[in-house]
Design a protein around this motif. Structure first.
Motif, PDB file in Angstrom:
ATOM      1  N   ALA A   1       0.846  -1.371  -0.118  1.00 25.17           N
ATOM      2  CA  ALA A   1       0.066   0.121  -0.094  1.00 25.17           C
ATOM      3  C   ALA A   1       0.727   1.316  -0.086  1.00 25.17           C
ATOM      4  O   ALA A   1       0.401   2.166  -0.585  1.00 25.17           O
ATOM      5  N   LYS A   2       1.931   1.319   0.854  1.00 24.51           N
ATOM      6  CA  LYS A   2       2.906   2.323   0.797  1.00 24.51           C
ATOM      7  C   LYS A   2       3.720   2.675  -0.493  1.00 24.51           C
ATOM      8  O   LYS A   2       3.980   3.677  -0.812  1.00 24.51           O
ATOM      9  N   ASN A   3       4.144   1.396  -0.954  1.00 23.93           N
ATOM     10  CA  ASN A   3       4.976   1.543  -1.961  1.00 23.93           C
ATOM     11  C   ASN A   3       4.944   1.422  -3.234  1.00 23.93           C
ATOM     12  O   ASN A   3       5.494   1.614  -4.251  1.00 23.93           O
ATOM     13  N   CYS A   4       3.818   0.391  -3.547  1.00 24.35           N
ATOM     14  CA  CYS A   4       3.476  -0.146  -4.951  1.00 24.35           C
ATOM     15  C   CYS A   4       2.210   0.184  -5.141  1.00 24.35           C
ATOM     16  O   CYS A   4       1.896   0.170  -6.654  1.00 24.35           O
ATOM     17  N   SER A   5       1.236   0.595  -4.547  1.00 19.41           N
ATOM     18  CA  SER A   5      -0.057   0.669  -5.111  1.00 19.41           C
ATOM     19  C   SER A   5      -0.401   1.722  -5.874  1.00 19.41           C
ATOM     20  O   SER A   5      -1.274   1.644  -6.863  1.00 19.41           O
ATOM     21  N   ARG A   6       0.474   2.904  -5.996  1.00 15.39           N
ATOM     22  CA  ARG A   6       0.444   4.008  -6.910  1.00 15.39           C
ATOM     23  C   ARG A   6       0.537   3.723  -8.262  1.00 15.39           C
ATOM     24  O   ARG A   6      -0.178   4.328  -9.088  1.00 15.39           O
ATOM     25  N   CYS A   7       1.224   2.605  -8.523  1.00 16.38           N
ATOM     26  CA  CYS A   7       1.414   2.151  -9.797  1.00 16.38           C
ATOM     27  C   CYS A   7       0.772   0.667 -10.277  1.00 16.38           C
ATOM     28  O   CYS A   7       0.121   0.732 -11.320  1.00 16.38           O
ATOM     29  N   HIS A   8       0.704  -0.072  -9.306  1.00 15.15           N
ATOM     30  CA  HIS A   8       0.099  -1.360  -9.455  1.00 15.15           C
ATOM     31  C   HIS A   8      -1.217  -1.819  -9.040  1.00 15.15           C
ATOM     32  O   HIS A   8      -1.825  -2.624  -9.154  1.00 15.15           O
ATOM     33  N   GLY A   9      -1.797  -0.377  -8.587  1.00 16.78           N
ATOM     34  CA  GLY A   9      -3.302  -0.325  -8.221  1.00 16.78           C
ATOM     35  C   GLY A   9      -3.581  -0.992  -6.787  1.00 16.78           C
ATOM     36  O   GLY A   9      -2.741  -1.717  -6.320  1.00 16.78           O
ATOM     37  N   PRO A  10      -4.473  -0.444  -6.252  1.00 18.02           N
ATOM     38  CA  PRO A  10      -4.964  -0.713  -4.957  1.00 18.02           C
ATOM     39  C   PRO A  10      -5.298  -2.265  -4.704  1.00 18.02           C
ATOM     40  O   PRO A  10      -5.730  -2.732  -5.691  1.00 18.02           O
ATOM     41  N   ASN A  11      -4.725  -3.007  -3.860  1.00 18.45           N
ATOM     42  CA  ASN A  11      -4.992  -4.334  -3.605  1.00 18.45           C
ATOM     43  C   ASN A  11      -4.536  -5.102  -4.709  1.00 18.45           C
ATOM     44  O   ASN A  11      -4.904  -6.263  -5.188  1.00 18.45           O
ATOM     45  N   ALA A  12      -3.208  -4.627  -5.376  1.00 19.51           N
ATOM     46  CA  ALA A  12      -2.540  -5.235  -6.561  1.00 19.51           C
ATOM     47  C   ALA A  12      -3.692  -5.487  -7.879  1.00 19.51           C
ATOM     48  O   ALA A  12      -3.104  -6.191  -8.776  1.00 19.51           O
ATOM     49  N   VAL A  13      -4.752  -4.466  -7.930  1.00 15.46           N
ATOM     50  CA  VAL A  13      -5.700  -4.679  -9.186  1.00 15.46           C
ATOM     51  C   VAL A  13      -5.105  -3.636  -9.879  1.00 15.46           C
ATOM     52  O   VAL A  13      -5.459  -2.561  -9.869  1.00 15.46           O
ATOM     53  N   SER A  14      -4.388  -3.915 -10.968  1.00 16.24           N
ATOM     54  CA  SER A  14      -3.638  -2.975 -11.957  1.00 16.24           C
ATOM     55  C   SER A  14      -4.746  -2.318 -12.846  1.00 16.24           C
ATOM     56  O   SER A  14      -5.556  -2.991 -13.282  1.00 16.24           O
TER      57      SER A  14
ATOM     58  N   GLY B   1      -4.056  -1.481 -15.800  1.00 20.64           N
ATOM     59  CA  GLY B   1      -3.686  -1.860 -17.195  1.00 20.64           C
ATOM     60  C   GLY B   1      -2.318  -1.378 -17.715  1.00 20.64           C
ATOM     61  O   GLY B   1      -1.669  -1.689 -18.670  1.00 20.64           O
ATOM     62  N   ILE B   2      -1.743  -0.044 -16.876  1.00 24.12           N
ATOM     63  CA  ILE B   2      -0.605   0.394 -17.375  1.00 24.12           C
ATOM     64  C   ILE B   2       0.595  -0.390 -16.722  1.00 24.12           C
ATOM     65  O   ILE B   2       1.630  -0.734 -17.495  1.00 24.12           O
ATOM     66  N   PHE B   3       0.637  -0.805 -15.531  1.00 23.52           N
ATOM     67  CA  PHE B   3       1.595  -1.608 -15.089  1.00 23.52           C
ATOM     68  C   PHE B   3       1.167  -3.090 -15.043  1.00 23.52           C
ATOM     69  O   PHE B   3       0.292  -3.289 -14.675  1.00 23.52           O
ATOM     70  N   PRO B   4       2.319  -4.006 -14.664  1.00 20.32           N
ATOM     71  CA  PRO B   4       1.846  -5.348 -14.544  1.00 20.32           C
ATOM     72  C   PRO B   4       0.762  -5.543 -13.376  1.00 20.32           C
ATOM     73  O   PRO B   4       0.889  -4.872 -12.239  1.00 20.32           O
ATOM     74  N   ASP B   5      -0.231  -6.422 -13.548  1.00 25.37           N
ATOM     75  CA  ASP B   5      -1.189  -6.845 -12.683  1.00 25.37           C
ATOM     76  C   ASP B   5      -0.259  -8.019 -11.774  1.00 25.37           C
ATOM     77  O   ASP B   5      -0.424  -8.921 -12.316  1.00 25.37           O
ATOM     78  N   LEU B   6       0.120  -7.602 -10.729  1.00 28.47           N
ATOM     79  CA  LEU B   6       0.889  -8.597 -10.016  1.00 28.47           C
ATOM     80  C   LEU B   6       0.223 -10.038  -9.249  1.00 28.47           C
ATOM     81  O   LEU B   6       0.661 -10.727  -8.989  1.00 28.47           O
ATOM     82  N   ARG B   7      -1.237  -9.853  -9.581  1.00 25.71           N
ATOM     83  CA  ARG B   7      -2.057 -10.892  -8.914  1.00 25.71           C
ATOM     84  C   ARG B   7      -1.704 -12.172  -9.809  1.00 25.71           C
ATOM     85  O   ARG B   7      -2.022 -13.364  -9.608  1.00 25.71           O
ATOM     86  N   TYR B   8      -1.288 -11.926 -10.981  1.00 22.19           N
ATOM     87  CA  TYR B   8      -0.922 -12.776 -12.008  1.00 22.19           C
ATOM     88  C   TYR B   8       0.347 -13.478 -12.083  1.00 22.19           C
ATOM     89  O   TYR B   8       0.684 -14.369 -12.998  1.00 22.19           O
ATOM     90  N   LEU B   9       1.320 -13.042 -11.205  1.00 26.32           N
ATOM     91  CA  LEU B   9       2.460 -13.424 -11.028  1.00 26.32           C
ATOM     92  C   LEU B   9       2.566 -14.985 -10.765  1.00 26.32           C
ATOM     93  O   LEU B   9       1.678 -15.313  -9.969  1.00 26.32           O
ATOM     94  N   ASP B  10       3.549 -15.737 -11.399  1.00 23.74           N
ATOM     95  CA  ASP B  10       3.713 -17.102 -11.083  1.00 23.74           C
ATOM     96  C   ASP B  10       3.874 -17.241  -9.698  1.00 23.74           C
ATOM     97  O   ASP B  10       4.988 -16.473  -9.069  1.00 23.74           O
ATOM     98  N   PRO B  11       2.883 -18.339  -9.026  1.00 19.84           N
ATOM     99  CA  PRO B  11       3.033 -18.296  -7.518  1.00 19.84           C
ATOM    100  C   PRO B  11       4.229 -19.210  -7.060  1.00 19.84           C
ATOM    101  O   PRO B  11       4.539 -19.430  -6.100  1.00 19.84           O
TER     102      PRO B  11
END
Length: 150
Positions: free
Chosen positions: A76-89, A91-101
């Motif tokens: 929330a502090k460091n990534c959400s401004r680009c990758h979206g709140p709750n990691a829901v992008s 579309g401009i930056f990668p949606d990290l919810r789909y990162l290989d687990p």
């Protein structure tokens, strides 16, 4: 005539918006990393200076749960401004919810977190490794595991 004027307004709005996005992309290195308290997480052992390639917090369920809590705050502090709140992008930056687990996703994530990404002289993602440390990186990765979608 109205439709043509409306189209020009939309085109101008799009040009302004994409220009703002392009300037935002180039300004990533200017955003300072926000500190995160990782004191509740165990140290990473004697090799703490060496960057790991596998999430060390997955081994113990209680530690993993704590890492996810810390990671949520860190994201929330460091990534959400680009990758979206709750990691829901958006579309401009990668949606990290789909990162290989699995470990392959760990390697990609920690490398990008540590070193960032530059393309054509523009910082697309700032390097956060030195500023936030490995514990924070793995905490964020742990939280992203909980957000994973197929």
């Amino acid at each position: 005539m109205f439709y043509r004027a409306k189209g020009l307004v939309l085109l101008a709005s799009f040009a302004v918006a994409t220009g703002a996005v392009a300037s935002h992309l180039g300004a990533q290195e200017d955003i300072p990393a926000q500190p995160v308290d990782t004191s509740a997480l165990p140290d990473l052992g004697p090799d703490q200076e060496r960057w790991l390639t596998r999430n060390p917090y997955r081994a113990d369920p209680a530690t993993y749960a704590k890492a996810q809590q810390v990671g949520q705050e860190a994201f929330a502090k460091n990534c959400s401004r680009c990758h979206g709140p709750n990691a829901v992008s958006a579309g401009i930056f990668p949606d990290l919810r789909y990162l290989d687990p699995r470990e392959a996703g760990d390697v990609w994530f920690i490398s990008r977190f540590h070193h960032g990404l530059k393309r054509d002289g523009k910082v697309l993602m700032p390097p956060l490794g030195e500023a936030l440390g490995q514990k924070t990186g793995w905490a964020i990765r742990s939280w992203l595991d909980a957000r994973h979608e197929k």
